[in-house]
Design a protein around this motif. Structure first.
Motif, mmCIF file in Angstrom:
data_model
loop_
_atom_site.group_PDB
_atom_site.id
_atom_site.type_symbol
_atom_site.label_atom_id
_atom_site.label_comp_id
_atom_site.label_asym_id
_atom_site.label_seq_id
_atom_site.Cartn_x
_atom_site.Cartn_y
_atom_site.Cartn_z
ATOM 1 N N THR A 1 48.331 4.402 56.195
ATOM 2 C CA THR A 1 47.899 3.448 55.180
ATOM 3 C C THR A 1 48.944 2.340 55.058
ATOM 4 O OG1 THR A 1 48.928 4.721 53.380
ATOM 5 C CG2 THR A 1 46.599 5.162 53.875
ATOM 6 N N TYR A 2 48.464 1.157 54.680
ATOM 7 C CA TYR A 2 49.314 -0.023 54.567
ATOM 8 C C TYR A 2 48.921 -0.785 53.302
ATOM 9 C CZ TYR A 2 49.579 0.955 59.600
ATOM 10 O OH TYR A 2 49.710 1.559 60.827
ATOM 11 N N GLY A 3 49.926 -1.252 52.564
ATOM 12 C CA GLY A 3 49.643 -2.031 51.370
ATOM 13 C C GLY A 3 49.080 -1.169 50.250
ATOM 14 N N ARG A 4 48.975 -1.780 49.082
ATOM 15 C CA ARG A 4 48.415 -1.064 47.933
ATOM 16 C C ARG A 4 47.590 -2.034 47.106
ATOM 17 N NH1 ARG A 4 53.427 1.119 48.865
ATOM 18 N NH2 ARG A 4 53.486 3.403 49.047
ATOM 19 N N GLY A 5 46.492 -1.548 46.590
ATOM 20 C CA GLY A 5 45.641 -2.397 45.775
ATOM 21 C C GLY A 5 44.289 -1.766 45.571
ATOM 22 N N PRO A 6 43.488 -2.346 44.695
ATOM 23 C CA PRO A 6 42.175 -1.776 44.374
ATOM 24 C C PRO A 6 41.133 -1.939 45.472
ATOM 25 C CG PRO A 6 42.480 -3.871 43.247
ATOM 26 C CD PRO A 6 43.784 -3.562 43.905
ATOM 27 N N VAL A 7 41.330 -2.898 46.370
ATOM 28 C CA VAL A 7 40.385 -3.135 47.456
ATOM 29 C C VAL A 7 40.774 -2.241 48.638
ATOM 30 C CG1 VAL A 7 39.404 -4.829 49.039
ATOM 31 C CG2 VAL A 7 40.031 -5.516 46.713
ATOM 32 N N LYS A 8 39.849 -1.408 49.068
ATOM 33 C CA LYS A 8 40.117 -0.450 50.150
ATOM 34 C C LYS A 8 39.411 -0.890 51.431
ATOM 35 C CE LYS A 8 42.001 2.062 46.874
ATOM 36 N NZ LYS A 8 43.477 2.100 46.701
ATOM 37 N N VAL A 9 40.146 -0.826 52.535
ATOM 38 C CA VAL A 9 39.595 -1.201 53.839
ATOM 39 C C VAL A 9 39.883 -0.085 54.837
ATOM 40 C CG1 VAL A 9 39.671 -2.839 55.757
ATOM 41 C CG2 VAL A 9 39.905 -3.674 53.396
ATOM 42 N N LEU A 10 38.835 0.422 55.480
ATOM 43 C CA LEU A 10 38.961 1.465 56.503
ATOM 44 C C LEU A 10 38.742 0.828 57.868
ATOM 45 C CD1 LEU A 10 39.251 4.535 57.136
ATOM 46 C CD2 LEU A 10 36.751 4.666 57.012
ATOM 47 N N LEU A 11 39.706 1.017 58.776
ATOM 48 C CA LEU A 11 39.642 0.431 60.109
ATOM 49 C C LEU A 11 39.425 1.533 61.150
ATOM 50 C CD1 LEU A 11 42.705 -2.006 59.849
ATOM 51 C CD2 LEU A 11 40.290 -2.521 59.424
ATOM 52 N N ILE A 12 38.374 1.389 61.969
ATOM 53 C CA ILE A 12 38.031 2.397 62.986
ATOM 54 C C ILE A 12 38.064 1.736 64.353
ATOM 55 C CG2 ILE A 12 36.355 4.138 63.699
ATOM 56 C CD1 ILE A 12 35.205 4.109 60.892
ATOM 57 N N ILE A 13 38.988 2.192 65.193
ATOM 58 C CA ILE A 13 39.207 1.550 66.493
ATOM 59 C C ILE A 13 38.252 2.127 67.540
ATOM 60 C CG2 ILE A 13 40.966 3.174 67.309
ATOM 61 C CD1 ILE A 13 40.856 -0.719 67.676
ATOM 62 N N GLY A 14 38.270 1.506 68.717
ATOM 63 C CA GLY A 14 37.328 1.876 69.758
ATOM 64 C C GLY A 14 37.867 2.851 70.794
ATOM 65 N N LEU A 15 37.157 2.934 71.899
ATOM 66 C CA LEU A 15 37.447 3.872 72.979
ATOM 67 C C LEU A 15 38.884 3.735 73.471
ATOM 68 C CD1 LEU A 15 36.239 5.864 75.190
ATOM 69 C CD2 LEU A 15 35.891 3.800 76.564
ATOM 70 N N ALA A 16 39.580 4.854 73.526
ATOM 71 C CA ALA A 16 40.941 4.945 74.080
ATOM 72 C C ALA A 16 41.966 4.129 73.308
ATOM 73 C CB ALA A 16 40.955 4.523 75.551
ATOM 74 N N GLY A 17 41.611 3.695 72.080
ATOM 75 C CA GLY A 17 42.547 2.940 71.266
ATOM 76 C C GLY A 17 43.138 3.799 70.163
ATOM 77 N N THR A 18 44.279 3.367 69.636
ATOM 78 C CA THR A 18 44.887 4.035 68.487
ATOM 79 C C THR A 18 44.878 3.101 67.293
ATOM 80 O OG1 THR A 18 47.164 3.275 68.866
ATOM 81 C CG2 THR A 18 46.433 5.249 70.084
ATOM 82 N N HIS A 19 45.270 3.637 66.140
ATOM 83 C CA HIS A 19 45.289 2.840 64.909
ATOM 84 C C HIS A 19 46.164 1.597 65.042
ATOM 85 C CE1 HIS A 19 49.033 5.123 64.589
ATOM 86 N NE2 HIS A 19 49.433 4.250 63.705
ATOM 87 N N GLU A 20 47.162 1.650 65.937
ATOM 88 C CA GLU A 20 48.083 0.527 66.089
ATOM 89 C C GLU A 20 47.399 -0.709 66.671
ATOM 90 O OE1 GLU A 20 51.062 2.435 68.453
ATOM 91 O OE2 GLU A 20 52.285 2.964 66.691
ATOM 92 N N SER A 21 46.229 -0.520 67.287
ATOM 93 C CA SER A 21 45.501 -1.662 67.846
ATOM 94 C C SER A 21 45.045 -2.635 66.764
ATOM 95 C CB SER A 21 44.289 -1.176 68.646
ATOM 96 O OG SER A 21 44.691 -0.357 69.723
ATOM 97 N N TRP A 22 45.037 -2.186 65.525
ATOM 98 C CA TRP A 22 44.624 -3.037 64.405
ATOM 99 C C TRP A 22 45.789 -3.843 63.826
ATOM 100 C CZ3 TRP A 22 39.778 -4.154 63.454
ATOM 101 C CH2 TRP A 22 38.759 -3.229 63.726
ATOM 102 N N GLY A 23 46.950 -3.818 64.494
ATOM 103 C CA GLY A 23 48.139 -4.469 63.954
ATOM 104 C C GLY A 23 47.937 -5.882 63.425
ATOM 105 N N PRO A 24 47.320 -6.809 64.200
ATOM 106 C CA PRO A 24 47.140 -8.182 63.711
ATOM 107 C C PRO A 24 46.265 -8.263 62.455
ATOM 108 C CG PRO A 24 46.862 -8.085 66.088
ATOM 109 C CD PRO A 24 46.894 -6.666 65.606
#
Length: 401
Positions: free
Chosen positions: A27-50
């Motif tokens: 998890t990153y950041g804190r606040g009332p707005v929640k965002v769930l990021l789901i990456i694709g084939l052969a990717g890890t959560h770090e692919s969402w860095g930008p």
């Protein structure tokens, strides 16, 4: 380490099949707005860095201290800092999440249930759900399963699964497919991933004295070496999830009737997911959908970071407003012609029984086999052509003398 034991948050039937399955997340950041990021084939959560940086202003997870140098100076990120909490996860079969050994343990529905378990684990009642490629397929399935828990839906470089997973068959994609199948080291995998994810023009751009390809290559080798090459079980399982993915007309209606906004974001030069399939999906979610085409490849979220982040923030803001769907959508009212009828006919037949799903494994192997044969044929033709060309000057010289 932040892990979610998915069985703890599921009914007895699902929990029995997921005994011991753990999903890694950050998890990153804190606040009332929640965002769930789901990456694709052969990717890890770090692919969402930008996107994480753009949404919360930092790429440092909440379980680590934020160094001042990590804070974003980008106005997009700072504008939402303190308002958004992001969760990015590793799908089963990749990264630090569990790797089941049976293909049947990988479907977009099962993986959507993994994501729902993570939301429950975090205590999130609702969230904006953003998915990329296979992750977008999972996000679609999740939205149809629990539409009341979705604030908005972003689908990046998405297709409808099944035969829509076929890339455009040309020389470039055939070459990529062969290199991908032959890649056994982080260096080989990094080289082919660059051509899979980005456009040639983007990779050839100079950043200082180096090409972007050279810079990204080092980053990819480092990243792959750190997480390790994806296991055969994980890769085969995630491929199976893509091939067996399908959305019924009822599932589309469940999403549309829930009234949340959808952004379909796609790179025009994507060699993996064809743009026309994304457009068709966006049309099926009219009038709650918006189609955003950008110059770029399959990883358009990296190649066009600013535009993608802006689109995601606009989606979040729109969901917080009272905007009319007809003001949100940029898609004309879809016709009810042959295209829609053909899709519906295929879906009905593909849902007629389990026999269709059982054939996907065979189709995968046949398709990859023919891809390999076509690639060998092209390579053979290239070598033959070079040999012929190399003989021409000698023959011309012989004729003159």
């Amino acid at each position: 380490m932040p892990f979610c034991e998915v069985g703890k948050y599921q009914d007895p039937a699902d929990a029995a099949g997921n005994n011991g399955i753990k999903i890694f997340y950050q998890t990153y950041g804190r606040g009332p707005v929640k965002v769930l990021l789901i990456i694709g084939l052969a990717g890890t959560h770090e692919s969402w860095g930008p996107q994480i940086m753009g949404l919360v202003g930092t790429s440092t997870p909440n379980d680590q201290d934020w160094p001042e140098s990590d804070r974003s100076s980008d106005e997009v990120g700072v504008a939402r800092e303190g308002l958004i909490e992001v969760c990015a996860l590793d799908n089963r079969g990749m990264g630090r999440s569990s790797v089941p050994t049976k293909k049947s343990d990988y479907t977009t529905r099962i993986m959507a249930k993994d994501a729902i378990a993570v939301m429950d684990h975090l205590g999130w009642d609702k969230a904006h759900v953003f998915g990329h490629s296979m992750g977008a397929m999972i996000s679609c399935k999740l939205a149809a399963m629990v539409p009341d828990r979705i604030m908005s839906l972003a689908l990046l470089n998405v297709t409808g699964g099944g035969f829509e997973c076929f890339p455009k068959l040309d020389r470039q994609t055939l070459s990529i497919a062969i290199r991908f199948l032959k890649a056994k080291t982080p260096e080989q995998r990094a080289a082919v991933d660059l051509d899979t994810h980005y456009t040639k023009e983007y990779l050839e751009e100079l950043v200082g004295s180096k090409s972007r390809r050279a810079i990204l290559y080092q980053e990819y080798v480092k990243g792959i070496s750190a997480t390790g090459m994806q296991s055969n079980y994980g890769f085969d399982g995630q491929i199976h999830a893509c091939w067996t993915h399908k959305m019924s007309q009822m599932e589309f209606e469940l999403i549309r009737s829930s009234g949340f906004f959808v952004s379909v974001i796609h790179g025009r030069n994507d060699v993996i997911a064809q743009l026309r399939h994304a457009k068709r999906l966006a049309e099926r979610l009219h009038p709650y959908s918006r189609m955003i085409e950008l110059p770029g490849g399959h990883l358009v979220s990296h190649e066009r970071t600013e535009e993608v982040n802006q689109a995601l923030l606009e989606l979040i803001r729109a969901s917080e407003s009272e905007i009319d769907p007809l003001e949100w959508t940029n898609i004309p009212q879809p016709s009810t012609g042959w295209g829609v009828t053909r899709i519906s006919f295929y879906k009905r037949n593909s849902e007629a029984g389990n026999s269709t799903s059982s054939k996907f494994g065979i189709v995968e192997k046949i398709y990859l086999f023919f891809m390999y044969l076509f690639g060998l044929l092209i390579l053979a033709c290239e070598h033959l052509w070079r040999a012929v060309k190399s003989l021409r000057p000698a023959r011309v010289g012989a004729a003159i003398t």
